[in-house]
Design an enzyme around this catalytic site. Structure first.
Site, PDB file in Angstrom:
ATOM      1  N   ASP A  40       0.815  -1.211   0.000  1.00 36.04           N
ATOM      2  CA  ASP A  40       0.000   0.000   0.000  1.00 36.04           C
ATOM      3  C   ASP A  40       0.850   1.264   0.000  1.00 36.04           C
ATOM      4  O   ASP A  40       0.353   2.347  -0.305  1.00 36.04           O
ATOM      5  CB  ASP A  40      -0.934  -0.014   1.216  1.00 36.04           C
ATOM      6  CG  ASP A  40      -1.988   1.075   1.153  1.00 36.04           C
ATOM      7  OD1 ASP A  40      -2.644   1.205   0.112  1.00 36.04           O
ATOM      8  OD2 ASP A  40      -2.146   1.798   2.145  1.00 36.04           O
ATOM      9  N   MET A  96      -8.023   5.521   2.909  1.00 40.05           N
ATOM     10  CA  MET A  96      -8.162   6.717   2.068  1.00 40.05           C
ATOM     11  C   MET A  96      -6.919   7.000   1.235  1.00 40.05           C
ATOM     12  O   MET A  96      -6.914   7.942   0.443  1.00 40.05           O
ATOM     13  CB  MET A  96      -8.456   7.935   2.945  1.00 40.05           C
ATOM     14  CG  MET A  96      -9.786   7.873   3.677  1.00 40.05           C
ATOM     15  SD  MET A  96     -11.199   7.815   2.551  1.00 40.05           S
ATOM     16  CE  MET A  96     -11.038   9.388   1.724  1.00 40.05           C
ATOM     17  N   ARG A  97      -5.851   6.198   1.417  1.00 40.54           N
ATOM     18  CA  ARG A  97      -4.635   6.483   0.660  1.00 40.54           C
ATOM     19  C   ARG A  97      -4.867   6.370  -0.837  1.00 40.54           C
ATOM     20  O   ARG A  97      -4.294   7.133  -1.624  1.00 40.54           O
ATOM     21  CB  ARG A  97      -3.508   5.543   1.101  1.00 40.54           C
ATOM     22  CG  ARG A  97      -2.179   5.856   0.420  1.00 40.54           C
ATOM     23  CD  ARG A  97      -1.043   5.008   0.943  1.00 40.54           C
ATOM     24  NE  ARG A  97      -0.581   5.514   2.226  1.00 40.54           N
ATOM     25  CZ  ARG A  97      -0.634   4.833   3.354  1.00 40.54           C
ATOM     26  NH1 ARG A  97      -1.149   3.630   3.369  1.00 40.54           N
ATOM     27  NH2 ARG A  97      -0.188   5.343   4.481  1.00 40.54           N
ATOM     28  N   ALA A  98      -5.731   5.444  -1.263  1.00 35.62           N
ATOM     29  CA  ALA A  98      -5.992   5.275  -2.695  1.00 35.62           C
ATOM     30  C   ALA A  98      -6.600   6.540  -3.292  1.00 35.62           C
ATOM     31  O   ALA A  98      -6.231   6.953  -4.400  1.00 35.62           O
ATOM     32  CB  ALA A  98      -6.931   4.088  -2.913  1.00 35.62           C
TER      33      ALA A  98
END
Length: 688
Positions: A194, A275-277
């Site tokens: 990720d 929420m990183r995406a």
């Protein structure tokens, strides 16, 4: 002369080049993970793009590459004043070897001087060298777990911390993380996966003309690297200027509410975690717009950004292939068609196309260049997902056969995996860090002290060091409050943690396993054990036996995906050459002991214990089992026998191997917990 292969001379790999260039434009995108088969120039492309990074200004003489306009107040070489001298140099590309030590990555403290003089003598590591540059990890999936943890901490906080025995050093470490890997050798931990902003799949071209051009250019480079680089110098300079122009334009790119809603809808529609995406996709879409010379983000930018930022975030378990359903992506984006006005034609960017093939000539190509900006056809190839319940149902297979060819029943689908009991290797090993068996490792609880091995000090054991130095203080002329410590006094901590093992599966694929349609449950059990091996950082291998012989279906590897794929296609039928399977396991383990003597094996035999074919099949199987037990091989027998009449042959095999025997039901961890709760409740009632 060792000249980097020009980035503009690389043929094909459009997705990889776009992803690398976007990170050069906006390092905030978060790096690139390059997945692909061996020999596809992954490393060549990464090293090539590093030469295109704009130069950086640094404080003159600072080992930590501080920015003179905003120096790090906690820099170990600081503090740096506002009038400090400065220098300009190219951004560095630092390579992290798979076998690097912890001290090489984060830096090393001189513990001897720290104890005796109270001086923080710090030697910077690779994280300091990579600050404001590129950190490249080849074979990133093979990186040791403790190095992965340190890398994750630095990537998340933008700083590296070195703390040992009360001595602490901190320095800034912000870098562009680029990793390459071959999926056949195993997958990445989800936490590290990720951290990469984008991911691309690369594969060798199947087009004859393109392969010819690749070989032609490589031979020209090998013959005269300097001349080859000079030939592409103009293309490289133009591409470098375009990157600088896109960087300058990037702050003016407008990411409107419409584009943000598209990004949020796509990430929610594909059910990505966290929420990183969303953040990475937004940054990538903005970089795409700047690269194309625009100040507005379009739906096409969002689409291409999603194709680069989401595939590796869609995995739910190690057996899922990374990928994205483009039809579903288009369906989500089409919901917003009416919200977006017709975009004006993109302005033609100045400078040559970075994906072009450069000048014509015997080494230059003259092929049609690919499209300049990323478009809907720029998605990497995605492996097919693993089949599920659509596989053919198990069929009856005869339990007997003759000759070398066994009657085959169609391969059946595995039942759903479950959480299994943990099996470990008895004793105390010294293998690679993992999560299965007890071992002396670099990390874990301290159990003692010893002299450093090989002249390299690991984790210092302060009490043991002081105890070793104390008797010699008068002889060494100690006169002040400081302790006089010599190198011979240093003691390192002995730590006990857990190691990864080689889990070798020996799977019975004979007709007796398919006769009662048990193979689906058996495959589900093996799949569950494979998942357990992945989580415990084990290597795995698989041997199957049926008909008249045994075969190595999967040589020892770190890729549990390969094991799952072989298991899914496993046919059944024929006699049961149990002895051949055990002897084949003996040969595989003998070779692996020579290759990796510190990795201890765990043999998992999945069978009902029957043996047919040849004279005295049961006796031959028993002798093979005793041979394995005599060499100290730890083993587990998974008894697949079912039905009202049971012969108990798997139990006899377990006794010969000297390991435990569990049924398919007992293999489940939840069943073990339920059994423990039942016993406790029974004892409580009896006590009452």
């Amino acid at each position: 002369m060792n000249t980097t292969y020009p980035f503009t001379a690389i043929v094909g790999m459009d997705d990889l080049r776009v992803a690398l260039l976007l990170n050069a434009v906006s390092p905030a995108v978060g790096g690139v993970l390059v997945r692909g088969e061996k020999g596809t120039a992954k490393s060549t492309a990464v090293r090539g793009v590093a030469t295109l990074m704009p130069p950086i200004a640094v404080v003159d003489g600072c080992r930590f590459s501080c920015d003179p306009t905003a120096p790090d107040p906690a820099c170990p070489d600081g503090p740096h004043g506002v009038d400090t001298s400065r220098d300009t140099r190219p951004a560095r590309m630092v390579e992290l070897p798979v076998g690097a030590s912890e001290d090489r990555l984060v830096g090393a403290l001189d513990i001897e001087r720290a104890l005796s003089e109270g001086v923080k003598a710090f030697e910077p590591g690779l994280l300091a060298d990579a600050h404001r540059g590129v950190l490249y990890v080849d074979e990133v999936n093979l990186l040791h777990d403790h190095l992965v943890d340190l890398l994750l901490d630095a990537a998340a906080m933008g700083a590296s911390y070195v703390e040992r025995e009360g001595v602490s050093v901190r320095h800034a470490s912000r870098f562009l993380l680029v990793g390459t890997m071959n999926p056949e050798e195993g997958e990445l931990r989800p936490q590290l996966l990720d951290r990469f902003g984008l991911t691309v799949e690369v594969a060798a071209s199947r087009e004859t003309d393109e392969r010819v051009e690749v070989v032609r250019r490589r031979l020209a480079y090998d013959e005269d690297p300097a001349a080859f680089a000079a030939k592409w110098a103009a293309e490289e300079d133009a591409l470098r200027e375009r990157i600088a122009a896109a960087r300058a334009l990037l702050p003016g790119v407008r990411l409107g509410d419409g584009a943000l809603r598209r990004i949020a809808a796509v990430c929610a529609g594909f059910e990505v975690d966290g929420m990183r995406a969303d953040i990475v996709t937004a940054r990538t879409a903005s970089a795409l717009a700047a690269w194309a010379g625009r100040t507005d983000v379009t739906t096409a930018d969002v689409r291409q950004a999603a194709l680069l930022s989401l595939p590796h975030r869609r995995r739910r378990n190690p057996f899922d292939a990374p990928g994205l359903d483009e039809d579903k992506l288009d369906e989500i984006l089409n919901q917003f068609e009416d919200d977006e006005p017709e975009p004006e034609p993109d302005p033609e960017p100045e400078g040559p196309d970075p994906d072009g093939d450069g000048p014509d000539g015997p080494d230059g190509g003259g092929q049609q260049p690919p499209q300049d900006g990323p478009g809907p056809d720029g998605t990497p190839d995605v492996p097919q997902q693993r089949e599920g319940s659509d596989s053919p149902a198990p069929q009856e297979a005869p339990a007997s056969g003759s000759g070398g060819v066994a009657p085959e029943a169609p391969a059946v689908a595995a039942a759903d995996p479950f959480r299994t009991r943990r099996f470990d290797v008895p004793g105390l090993g010294e293998g690679a860090d993992g999560r299965r068996s007890r071992a002396l490792t670099a990390h874990g609880r301290t159990t003692g002290a010893r002299r450093p091995r090989g002249g390299t000090l690991g984790k210092l054991h302060v009490a043991a060091t002081v105890q070793a130095a104390a008797p010699h203080q008068r002889a060494r002329g100690r006169s002040g409050p400081g302790l006089v410590v010599r190198r011979d006094d240093l003691r390192e901590a002995v730590r006990e943690g857990r190691e990864g093992n080689l889990v070798l599966f020996v799977v019975d694929a004979s007709g007796s396993m398919a006769a009662r349609k048990r193979m689906s449950a058996v495959k589900g059990a093996v799949l569950s054990l494979l998942l357990d091996a992945y989580q415990r950082r084990d290597k795995i291998g698989m041997i199957t036996f049926r008909g008249a012989e045994a075969e190595v279906a999967l040589p020892p590897t770190s890729s549990v995906e390969a094991g799952a794929a072989r298991l899914e296609k496993l046919p059944t039928g024929g006699r049961t050459p149990l002895a051949a399977g055990l002897l084949q396991a003996h040969d595989v383990l003998r070779v692996e002991r020579l290759r990796d003597p510190s990795r201890r094996p765990l043999l998992v035999v999945v069978t009902d214990g029957r043996a047919t074919g040849g004279p005295e099949p049961l006796e031959r199987a028993s002798r093979a089992a005793r041979l394995l037990a005599g060499e100290g091989t730890a083993s587990v027998v998974v008894d697949c026998e079912s039905g009202p009449v049971r012969l108990g042959l798997a139990g006899e095999l377990g006794r010969a191997l000297g390991g435990p025997v569990v049924t398919l039901d007992e293999l489940r961890a939840d069943n073990v917990s339920a059994l423990v709760r039942t016993v406790r409740n029974t004892n409580s009632r009896r006590a009452a």
